[in-house]
Write a protein that holds these residues in place. Sequence first.
Motif, PDB file in Angstrom:
ATOM      1  N   ILE A  29       0.852  -1.189   0.000  1.00 59.49           N
ATOM      2  CA  ILE A  29       0.000   0.000   0.000  1.00 59.49           C
ATOM      3  C   ILE A  29       0.891   1.244   0.000  1.00 59.49           C
ATOM      4  N   PRO A  30       0.877   2.023  -1.080  1.00 55.20           N
ATOM      5  CA  PRO A  30       1.649   3.278  -1.075  1.00 55.20           C
ATOM      6  C   PRO A  30       1.112   4.208   0.010  1.00 55.20           C
ATOM      7  N   TYR A  31       2.003   4.934   0.640  1.00 58.32           N
ATOM      8  CA  TYR A  31       1.587   5.801   1.742  1.00 58.32           C
ATOM      9  C   TYR A  31       1.203   7.185   1.244  1.00 58.32           C
ATOM     10  N   LEU A  32       0.067   7.676   1.684  1.00 56.15           N
ATOM     11  CA  LEU A  32      -0.365   9.045   1.415  1.00 56.15           C
ATOM     12  C   LEU A  32      -0.941   9.620   2.693  1.00 56.15           C
ATOM     13  N   GLU A  33      -0.438  10.763   3.104  1.00 51.35           N
ATOM     14  CA  GLU A  33      -0.972  11.417   4.286  1.00 51.35           C
ATOM     15  C   GLU A  33      -2.423  11.841   4.041  1.00 51.35           C
ATOM     16  N   VAL A  34      -3.163  11.981   5.120  1.00 51.08           N
ATOM     17  CA  VAL A  34      -4.541  12.458   5.031  1.00 51.08           C
ATOM     18  C   VAL A  34      -4.491  13.965   4.767  1.00 51.08           C
ATOM     19  N   PRO A  35      -4.870  14.405   3.561  1.00 49.47           N
ATOM     20  CA  PRO A  35      -4.681  15.817   3.215  1.00 49.47           C
ATOM     21  C   PRO A  35      -5.736  16.751   3.806  1.00 49.47           C
ATOM     22  N   TYR A  36      -6.941  16.226   3.990  1.00 47.19           N
ATOM     23  CA  TYR A  36      -8.041  17.047   4.504  1.00 47.19           C
ATOM     24  C   TYR A  36      -8.871  16.232   5.481  1.00 47.19           C
ATOM     25  N   ARG A  37      -9.521  16.959   6.361  1.00 49.99           N
ATOM     26  CA  ARG A  37     -10.494  16.368   7.270  1.00 49.99           C
ATOM     27  C   ARG A  37     -11.769  17.206   7.220  1.00 49.99           C
ATOM     28  N   PRO A  38     -12.897  16.657   7.628  1.00 46.87           N
ATOM     29  CA  PRO A  38     -14.128  17.447   7.582  1.00 46.87           C
ATOM     30  C   PRO A  38     -14.033  18.782   8.316  1.00 46.87           C
ATOM     31  N   ASP A  39     -13.185  18.853   9.356  1.00 39.57           N
ATOM     32  CA  ASP A  39     -12.996  20.122  10.060  1.00 39.57           C
ATOM     33  C   ASP A  39     -12.549  21.232   9.114  1.00 39.57           C
ATOM     34  N   ASP A  40     -11.734  20.875   8.113  1.00 40.66           N
ATOM     35  CA  ASP A  40     -11.204  21.868   7.186  1.00 40.66           C
ATOM     36  C   ASP A  40     -12.295  22.525   6.349  1.00 40.66           C
ATOM     37  N   PHE A  41     -13.457  21.862   6.294  1.00 39.65           N
ATOM     38  CA  PHE A  41     -14.571  22.398   5.517  1.00 39.65           C
ATOM     39  C   PHE A  41     -15.673  22.955   6.420  1.00 39.65           C
ATOM     40  N   GLY A  42     -15.456  22.859   7.720  1.00 39.40           N
ATOM     41  CA  GLY A  42     -16.460  23.338   8.663  1.00 39.40           C
ATOM     42  C   GLY A  42     -17.684  22.454   8.757  1.00 39.40           C
ATOM     43  N   TRP A  43     -17.526  21.183   8.395  1.00 40.40           N
ATOM     44  CA  TRP A  43     -18.667  20.271   8.404  1.00 40.40           C
ATOM     45  C   TRP A  43     -18.929  19.710   9.804  1.00 40.40           C
ATOM     46  N   THR A  44     -20.176  19.438  10.081  1.00 35.53           N
ATOM     47  CA  THR A  44     -20.547  18.619  11.229  1.00 35.53           C
ATOM     48  C   THR A  44     -20.316  17.160  10.839  1.00 35.53           C
ATOM     49  N   TYR A  45     -19.656  16.403  11.703  1.00 34.09           N
ATOM     50  CA  TYR A  45     -19.370  15.012  11.357  1.00 34.09           C
ATOM     51  C   TYR A  45     -19.106  14.205  12.624  1.00 34.09           C
ATOM     52  N   GLU A  46     -19.106  12.902  12.430  1.00 34.25           N
ATOM     53  CA  GLU A  46     -18.829  11.964  13.522  1.00 34.25           C
ATOM     54  C   GLU A  46     -17.710  11.025  13.084  1.00 34.25           C
ATOM     55  N   THR A  47     -16.681  10.898  13.904  1.00 35.52           N
ATOM     56  CA  THR A  47     -15.626   9.915  13.639  1.00 35.52           C
ATOM     57  C   THR A  47     -16.123   8.551  14.091  1.00 35.52           C
ATOM     58  N   VAL A  48     -16.046   7.561  13.213  1.00 37.24           N
ATOM     59  CA  VAL A  48     -16.585   6.240  13.524  1.00 37.24           C
ATOM     60  C   VAL A  48     -15.525   5.178  13.244  1.00 37.24           C
ATOM     61  N   SER A  49     -15.759   4.004  13.754  1.00 36.29           N
ATOM     62  CA  SER A  49     -14.928   2.845  13.434  1.00 36.29           C
ATOM     63  C   SER A  49     -15.782   1.595  13.519  1.00 36.29           C
ATOM     64  N   PHE A  50     -15.373   0.586  12.783  1.00 41.47           N
ATOM     65  CA  PHE A  50     -16.078  -0.690  12.802  1.00 41.47           C
ATOM     66  C   PHE A  50     -15.069  -1.777  12.467  1.00 41.47           C
ATOM     67  N   ARG A  51     -15.456  -3.024  12.660  1.00 42.48           N
ATOM     68  CA  ARG A  51     -14.545  -4.149  12.467  1.00 42.48           C
ATOM     69  C   ARG A  51     -14.758  -4.805  11.106  1.00 42.48           C
ATOM     70  N   SER A  52     -13.655  -5.215  10.508  1.00 45.68           N
ATOM     71  CA  SER A  52     -13.718  -5.998   9.281  1.00 45.68           C
ATOM     72  C   SER A  52     -14.059  -7.444   9.632  1.00 45.68           C
ATOM     73  N   PHE A  53     -14.296  -8.255   8.630  1.00 48.50           N
ATOM     74  CA  PHE A  53     -14.658  -9.650   8.891  1.00 48.50           C
ATOM     75  C   PHE A  53     -13.532 -10.400   9.589  1.00 48.50           C
ATOM     76  N   ASP A  54     -12.284  -9.938   9.377  1.00 49.94           N
ATOM     77  CA  ASP A  54     -11.150 -10.604  10.005  1.00 49.94           C
ATOM     78  C   ASP A  54     -10.584  -9.822  11.184  1.00 49.94           C
ATOM     79  N   GLY A  55     -11.403  -8.952  11.757  1.00 51.33           N
ATOM     80  CA  GLY A  55     -11.067  -8.333  13.033  1.00 51.33           C
ATOM     81  C   GLY A  55     -10.286  -7.043  12.992  1.00 51.33           C
ATOM     82  N   LEU A  56     -10.034  -6.472  11.812  1.00 48.53           N
ATOM     83  CA  LEU A  56      -9.318  -5.207  11.732  1.00 48.53           C
ATOM     84  C   LEU A  56     -10.253  -4.037  12.053  1.00 48.53           C
ATOM     85  N   ARG A  57      -9.699  -3.031  12.700  1.00 46.10           N
ATOM     86  CA  ARG A  57     -10.488  -1.818  12.964  1.00 46.10           C
ATOM     87  C   ARG A  57     -10.373  -0.902  11.754  1.00 46.10           C
TER      88      ARG A  57
END
Length: 297
Positions: A29-57
């Motif tokens: 997987i080539p590495y790319l930094e996260v260039p933007y976040r919803p905060d940069d646009f002034g959006w209301t948002y929720e940070t979420v996480s969930f599990r893959s079928f093999d247990g990855l977050r």
Amino acid sequence: MTVLWMIIGAIIVLIVSVAWYASLEITRIPYLEVPYRPDDFGWTYETVSFRSFDGLRLSGWFVPAATPSPVTIIIQHGIGSNAGDMLLNTACLQRVGRWNLFYYNFRGHADSEGKRTSLGPLELKDLDNAIAFLKSQKPECCKRLGIYGHSLGAAVAIAGAAQHPELSAVAAESSFSYIYKTVRHFSWLYYSIPYFPFIPLALWFASLRLGRRIGDFAPVEAIRKIAPRPLLLIQPENDRRTPMWDFAELVEAAGEPKSIWVVPGADHGEPWMVDKEGYEQRLVNFFIKAFESGQGG
């Protein structure tokens, strides 16, 4: 005879070594930094996480519509990219204000767990779990679902729509048609490695490493199952990574209704930059027609 066997042995070692190296590149997987976040646009948002079928977050952002909406559009990035890299070209969907947006990171991207990509099969499983997460945690927001993907995300969106009839509108930019053709193309384009005998063996090595056969992943076969749901296919005219022949195969295989747009002068990832107004107009109008005219079922 001894010299002959030494030559044959050297050739076998060369083939195996090159194929092994190619298999590492296939799953890297080539590495790319996260260039933007919803905060940069002034959006209301929720940070979420969930599990893959093999247990990855797996991580993501849920961006609610300006007013409560039963419609959510899932947005998927390409390999080496991330959810933050998709914010600029999909901000037009947020500005409409009538749809929730769900951005998430495939395994091994941004802060999602995992170290390897499968170029589709395992990422398709990630989509399964993303949909399951929405249904369990945001049931009032996903009475209708759409999906938009770029590159690998587009291929997974097409394959996922074939398995999930609840994805009632599908937009895909720069999808490949067959994984083995893409690997063959990349191996020659970037490394000058010929297909035979190296790439079939490399795909076998990659499948062993991932614990799942990957060479058979074929969005072009899945795209046949999307109709009669609406489909939008976007293709950069000068795309070196997913060339026009991939696009042509997908267009030919897709049923109706389908909309196609070839962006003149654009390379991979450039349609929004080359024609921002046309891009945003087409993407927004596609989902308006799908969700608000009843076309999407």
